[in-house]
Design an enzyme around this catalytic site. Structure first.
Site, PDB file in Angstrom:
ATOM      1  N   MET A  93     -11.332  -4.777  13.156  1.00 64.24           N
ATOM      2  CA  MET A  93     -11.073  -4.555  11.732  1.00 64.24           C
ATOM      3  C   MET A  93     -10.676  -5.856  11.042  1.00 64.24           C
ATOM      4  SD  MET A  93      -9.208  -1.040  10.951  1.00 64.24           S
ATOM      5  CE  MET A  93      -9.488   0.435  11.836  1.00 64.24           C
ATOM      6  N   ARG A  99       0.535   0.859  22.131  1.00 65.16           N
ATOM      7  CA  ARG A  99       1.658   0.413  22.966  1.00 65.16           C
ATOM      8  C   ARG A  99       2.781   1.434  22.894  1.00 65.16           C
ATOM      9  NH1 ARG A  99       4.434  -5.080  21.046  1.00 65.16           N
ATOM     10  NH2 ARG A  99       4.686  -3.784  19.186  1.00 65.16           N
ATOM     11  N   GLY A 118      -4.373   0.672  18.657  1.00 65.50           N
ATOM     12  CA  GLY A 118      -3.361   0.526  17.614  1.00 65.50           C
ATOM     13  C   GLY A 118      -3.148   1.846  16.890  1.00 65.50           C
ATOM     14  N   LEU A 168       3.401   4.959  22.559  1.00 60.01           N
ATOM     15  CA  LEU A 168       2.621   6.204  22.674  1.00 60.01           C
ATOM     16  C   LEU A 168       2.983   7.200  21.586  1.00 60.01           C
ATOM     17  CD1 LEU A 168       0.700   8.141  24.125  1.00 60.01           C
ATOM     18  CD2 LEU A 168       2.559   8.709  25.700  1.00 60.01           C
ATOM     19  N   ASN A 169       4.267   7.314  21.331  1.00 60.82           N
ATOM     20  CA  ASN A 169       4.763   8.279  20.369  1.00 60.82           C
ATOM     21  C   ASN A 169       4.092   8.189  18.988  1.00 60.82           C
ATOM     22  OD1 ASN A 169       7.144   8.600  18.160  1.00 60.82           O
ATOM     23  ND2 ASN A 169       7.186  10.174  19.769  1.00 60.82           N
ATOM     24  N   LYS A 214       0.813  -1.226   0.000  1.00 61.30           N
ATOM     25  CA  LYS A 214       0.000   0.000   0.000  1.00 61.30           C
ATOM     26  C   LYS A 214       0.845   1.274   0.000  1.00 61.30           C
ATOM     27  CE  LYS A 214      -4.207  -1.817   2.146  1.00 61.30           C
ATOM     28  NZ  LYS A 214      -5.161  -1.658   3.260  1.00 61.30           N
TER      29      LYS A 214
END
Ligand code: ATR
Length: 268
Positions: free
Chosen positions: A213, A150, A126, A152-153, A65
């Site tokens: 999803m 998981r 996610g 955070l950034n 993609k």
């Protein structure tokens, strides 16, 4: 003959040919639509050869993609936001137009389920490619979003980038605020390994609905199994999103929106 295809690696599992043929039949369109195994090295050349040989459009799935996104000449706004392309269309001047219909597919499916009320608060688990693909359409549908990841950034970067489109906030997976979410969406890749993301179970106990999803035939995905165990009564996997993203791709190519509901009822 209309010449279309879906590219991925692996590709045998793709349901896109059945889905697109069903839509084409709804509109009496004769469609040639094949699965093509993308080559990890020669993907760009393969794609260019396909269009040079009369291809008019294609769907792109993992892991191509982002490469399709970079190859295209022009992009929709939602595709630019996703930084990934799942649908290509050859324009009359021969250049390639890239779209990303994943988010629109999710929004259509949430509408079908009647889970998309204005100002809903949605928790997305996610912050990878799957999340990036759906954030802008969800925000444009007036959903308030908390992205929990998981790392955070990564969630923070997405929230920062999309804040002009609506209300979006980033948190770490273990810092999810203690509140009721209208919908909790699993967009992590953990289900593929038969695992489920670790969050406090009271988030699922309190939520209005749980959406994965990912999809799986026959049995619940690990995330939906956990949600049901926690007492969530409204749950669904991502088969409706898959059909929805295909419907929006079909609309881009042929200018008509096919009826997803008929296919969902019939099953793929
Ligand atoms: P995709 O394109 O399917 O979204 P991805 O871009 O690799 O795949 O993203 C995978 C997502 O699942 C990420 O949000 C990832 O969290 P990190 O950003 O912290 O890596 C999440 N994920 C994968 N394994 C995980 C685990 N064991 N626990 C929690 N989250 C996990």
């Amino acid at each position: 003959m209309n010449k279309y295809a879906v590219w991925g690696n692996p590709i045998e599992q793709s349901k896109s040919p059945q889905i697109q043929q069903h839509f084409a039949a709804q509109h009496n369109i004769a469609l040639q639509y094949e699965r093509i195994l993308g080559d990890e090295v020669r993907f760009e050349q393969q794609l260019q050869d396909f269009f040079a040989a009369g291809g008019q459009g294609c769907n792109i799935t993992a892991p191509f993609k982002e490469r399709a996104f970079r190859l295209a000449d022009q992009h929709s706004e939602r595709c630019l936001s996703a930084e990934a392309c799942n649908t290509l269309k050859k324009m009359p001047d021969g250049r390639l137009y890239a779209d990303n219909t994943d988010g629109a597919g999710l929004v259509s499916d949430l509408q079908r389920l009647d889970w998309l009320k204005p100002n809903n608060t949605i928790l997305i688990l996610g912050a990878g490619g799957a999340t990036k693909g759906v954030l802008m359409p969800l925000l444009q549908a007036q959903q308030k979003i908390i992205v929990a990841n998981r790392t955070l950034n990564k969630a923070q970067q997405l929230a920062e980038k999309l804040q002009s489109y609506g209300t979006i906030q980033a948190v770490a997976l273990d810092q999810i605020p203690d509140q009721r979410f209208d919908v909790v969406i699993n967009a992590t890749s953990l289900g593929l390994q038969g695992k489920v993301v670790e969050i406090q179970t009271d988030i699922l106990q309190k939520c209005g609905a749980a959406y994965d999803m990912q999809y799986s035939k026959g049995e619940d995905t690990p995330f939906l199994a956990l949600a049901k165990k926690c007492g969530t009564t409204r749950t669904t996997d991502g088969i409706g999103m898959l059909i929805g993203q295909a419907a929006h791709a079909f609309e881009l190519w042929f200018g008509v929106m096919p009826d997803s509901q008929r296919l969902l009822q019939q099953g793929v």
